[in-house]
Design a protein around this motif. Sequence first.
Motif, PDB file in Angstrom:
ATOM      1  N   THR A 321       0.713  -1.330  -0.095  1.00  0.00           N
ATOM      2  CA  THR A 321      -0.003  -0.106   0.168  1.00  0.00           C
ATOM      3  C   THR A 321       1.016   1.161  -0.024  1.00  0.00           C
ATOM      4  O   THR A 321       2.003   1.128   0.317  1.00  0.00           O
ATOM      5  N   SER A 322       0.350   2.469  -0.003  1.00  0.00           N
ATOM      6  CA  SER A 322       0.926   3.871  -0.312  1.00  0.00           C
ATOM      7  C   SER A 322       1.245   4.496   0.812  1.00  0.00           C
ATOM      8  O   SER A 322       1.977   5.396   0.979  1.00  0.00           O
ATOM      9  N   VAL A 328      -4.411  -3.706   7.168  1.00  0.00           N
ATOM     10  CA  VAL A 328      -3.858  -4.275   8.140  1.00  0.00           C
ATOM     11  C   VAL A 328      -4.006  -5.868   8.219  1.00  0.00           C
ATOM     12  O   VAL A 328      -5.379  -6.025   7.925  1.00  0.00           O
ATOM     13  N   HIS A 329      -3.297  -6.533   8.298  1.00  0.00           N
ATOM     14  CA  HIS A 329      -3.059  -7.947   8.210  1.00  0.00           C
ATOM     15  C   HIS A 329      -3.245  -8.459   9.880  1.00  0.00           C
ATOM     16  O   HIS A 329      -2.428  -8.037  10.532  1.00  0.00           O
ATOM     17  N   ASP A 353       0.402  -3.068   6.421  1.00  0.00           N
ATOM     18  CA  ASP A 353       0.960  -3.698   5.060  1.00  0.00           C
ATOM     19  C   ASP A 353       2.067  -2.602   4.475  1.00  0.00           C
ATOM     20  O   ASP A 353       2.978  -3.085   3.798  1.00  0.00           O
ATOM     21  N   PHE A 354       2.073  -1.393   4.839  1.00  0.00           N
ATOM     22  CA  PHE A 354       2.949  -0.395   4.247  1.00  0.00           C
ATOM     23  C   PHE A 354       4.319  -0.605   5.141  1.00  0.00           C
ATOM     24  O   PHE A 354       5.423  -0.516   4.418  1.00  0.00           O
ATOM     25  N   SER A 355       4.336  -0.566   6.268  1.00  0.00           N
ATOM     26  CA  SER A 355       5.483  -0.550   7.246  1.00  0.00           C
ATOM     27  C   SER A 355       6.043  -1.843   7.774  1.00  0.00           C
ATOM     28  O   SER A 355       7.162  -2.044   8.163  1.00  0.00           O
ATOM     29  N   SER A 385      -2.716   9.369  14.458  1.00  0.00           N
ATOM     30  CA  SER A 385      -3.870  10.253  13.766  1.00  0.00           C
ATOM     31  C   SER A 385      -4.352   9.652  12.456  1.00  0.00           C
ATOM     32  O   SER A 385      -4.118  10.377  11.331  1.00  0.00           O
ATOM     33  N   SER A 386      -4.335   8.474  12.234  1.00  0.00           N
ATOM     34  CA  SER A 386      -4.634   8.044  10.912  1.00  0.00           C
ATOM     35  C   SER A 386      -6.080   6.872  11.186  1.00  0.00           C
ATOM     36  O   SER A 386      -6.412   6.854  12.264  1.00  0.00           O
ATOM     37  N   GLN A 387      -6.438   6.248  10.151  1.00  0.00           N
ATOM     38  CA  GLN A 387      -7.607   5.483  10.157  1.00  0.00           C
ATOM     39  C   GLN A 387      -7.168   4.061   9.282  1.00  0.00           C
ATOM     40  O   GLN A 387      -6.475   4.115   8.477  1.00  0.00           O
ATOM     41  N   ILE A 388      -7.720   3.151   9.834  1.00  0.00           N
ATOM     42  CA  ILE A 388      -7.556   1.737   9.074  1.00  0.00           C
ATOM     43  C   ILE A 388      -8.740   1.618   8.271  1.00  0.00           C
ATOM     44  O   ILE A 388      -9.875   2.045   8.542  1.00  0.00           O
ATOM     45  N   HIS A 389      -8.177   1.442   7.169  1.00  0.00           N
ATOM     46  CA  HIS A 389      -8.921   1.371   5.770  1.00  0.00           C
ATOM     47  C   HIS A 389      -9.581  -0.040   5.591  1.00  0.00           C
ATOM     48  O   HIS A 389     -10.955  -0.358   5.032  1.00  0.00           O
TER      49      HIS A 389
END
Length: 541
Positions: A321-322, A328-329, A353-355, A385-389
Amino acid sequence: MAEDNLFDSEAESFTAPRPSFPEAEVNPNQRLCSVLLNEFNYLPWSRSISLALGGRSKLGFVNESIEAPDVASPEYEAWLCKDQLVMSWLLNSMDPKLSEIFSFSESSSALWKAVKDMYGNQNNAARVFQLKRNLASLQQDRCWILHPELKPRFENKPLRDHKGSHARPHTNKYHAAATSIGGSMNFTANPADLLNEFSTYLQTRKGSTGETSTGESQTALLGQFAGFLAESGHDLATKKLIGEGHYLNGLYYFSEDLNVPKGFQVSSNLEHWLWHQRLAHPSESVLSTLFPSLCKSSLVCEICHLSKSTRLSFNSSMSRTSKLFEMVHSDVWGPAPLESFDGYRYYVIFVDDFSRATWLYLLKFKSEVMDAFKDFHNLVMNHFSSQIHILRSDNGTEYTSKNMTNYLSTHGIIHQTSCVGTPQQNGIAERKNWDLLEKTRALMLQMNVPKRFWSQGVLAATYLINRLPSRVLDTKSPSEVMQNKKGNLSHLRIFGCTCYVHIQSHHRDKLDPKAVKCVFMGYSSTQKGYKLDLAISDTTR
């Protein structure tokens, strides 16, 4: 005196004349209809049985309009007698093999319902199969079994034909319209309509020569119809032209210029096919080694597919992902071979998934997965300050429960699950579990740490994995990708090593030792310190 009257009344009721019934009404060996139930004729059988039972006022026993009285009721014995009589009628109206199956029914209504559930399907596939089989084996004198209207009918009064001899004309009811396109006949697939159209077709063909088919018998018409299908090479079900050819010495030879389906031809590679079956369906390379002269066959062997089928390999996915927490797995591990010293049997991981950063939560029960995800979700929202998509997991009930589904939909999180029995589709979480367990075993085995401390070992392994470089991240560590700076590794220690902890002065007197011997058990997530286990006790500090 009262007792005498009571006795007399009972005697009178006992010796009262019983109503007389015809023998057919009480004979348990009677067959209700001429149709014996088999696996194909449920509809006509059920109709005949319903009429027969209705004529005997017994239909209520099978459709339950006559309810069974209470077992303690004096009317129960009379009802049971009639119900068992009806059940014996039903069993005698079945094929012996079927009656043996349904003979263990508790009542006639239960038997009736069981037969309906087994053979009374709405699409009537068994009857359709029987009709297609009868149509394929079409015979001149038995075509009427496809439909009652196809049976020849003759009048009783004999008439004279044009030669003066007696004849028995038939009643010709078939005058349905038929269509012709380009000189070829288009027939419908219904057997009765098919004969109607074929009758009209013969009349149109003979009209130009002055002949008429009104005097032909019904059986002769059916014979012509069967011959027409055989000679023209039409499929009996679809009426589509299969091919044209000639008949010689008991074989039909197709014309070479027709594109005939392979199923209707004799393969030229018959010897190849025979050896393929004799040798237990070997591969083409094995056959060509044994018989170099045999040409390779292009036939598809169904037995090879059924006996040698293997799952296709899964392609490795390098997609990412970007941005953080776009996907999230998650996966649950457990139960552990033994309960940890602090009472845990499971753990759940959440991998970005990104980091590729990993968060691990210890669980005492699998049902605590939802609480762990809520804590992780709050951590993402407050700390980053983020959201799980998207949440990707397997089909475990801990992820697909109603409460979990409602929580995800409420917060707008898409839940993606892998196919059943396909953990490869949740490969990131599965491989992360594999890596975690490998490092946990290594940490515990190198210092002979008891197995009951596996919970601290897996937490320490998670802490280290987040600080190790990864090939997927271009040799960067997950913590470096998240924080955009290299991590400091100088504080790391060997898991399970011996260490000495200083005892503060207000916890000892002048003659007590100034340090205590402990075992290093990992890193704290809430304090700037280490987790240690006292060598002389079972507590962890």
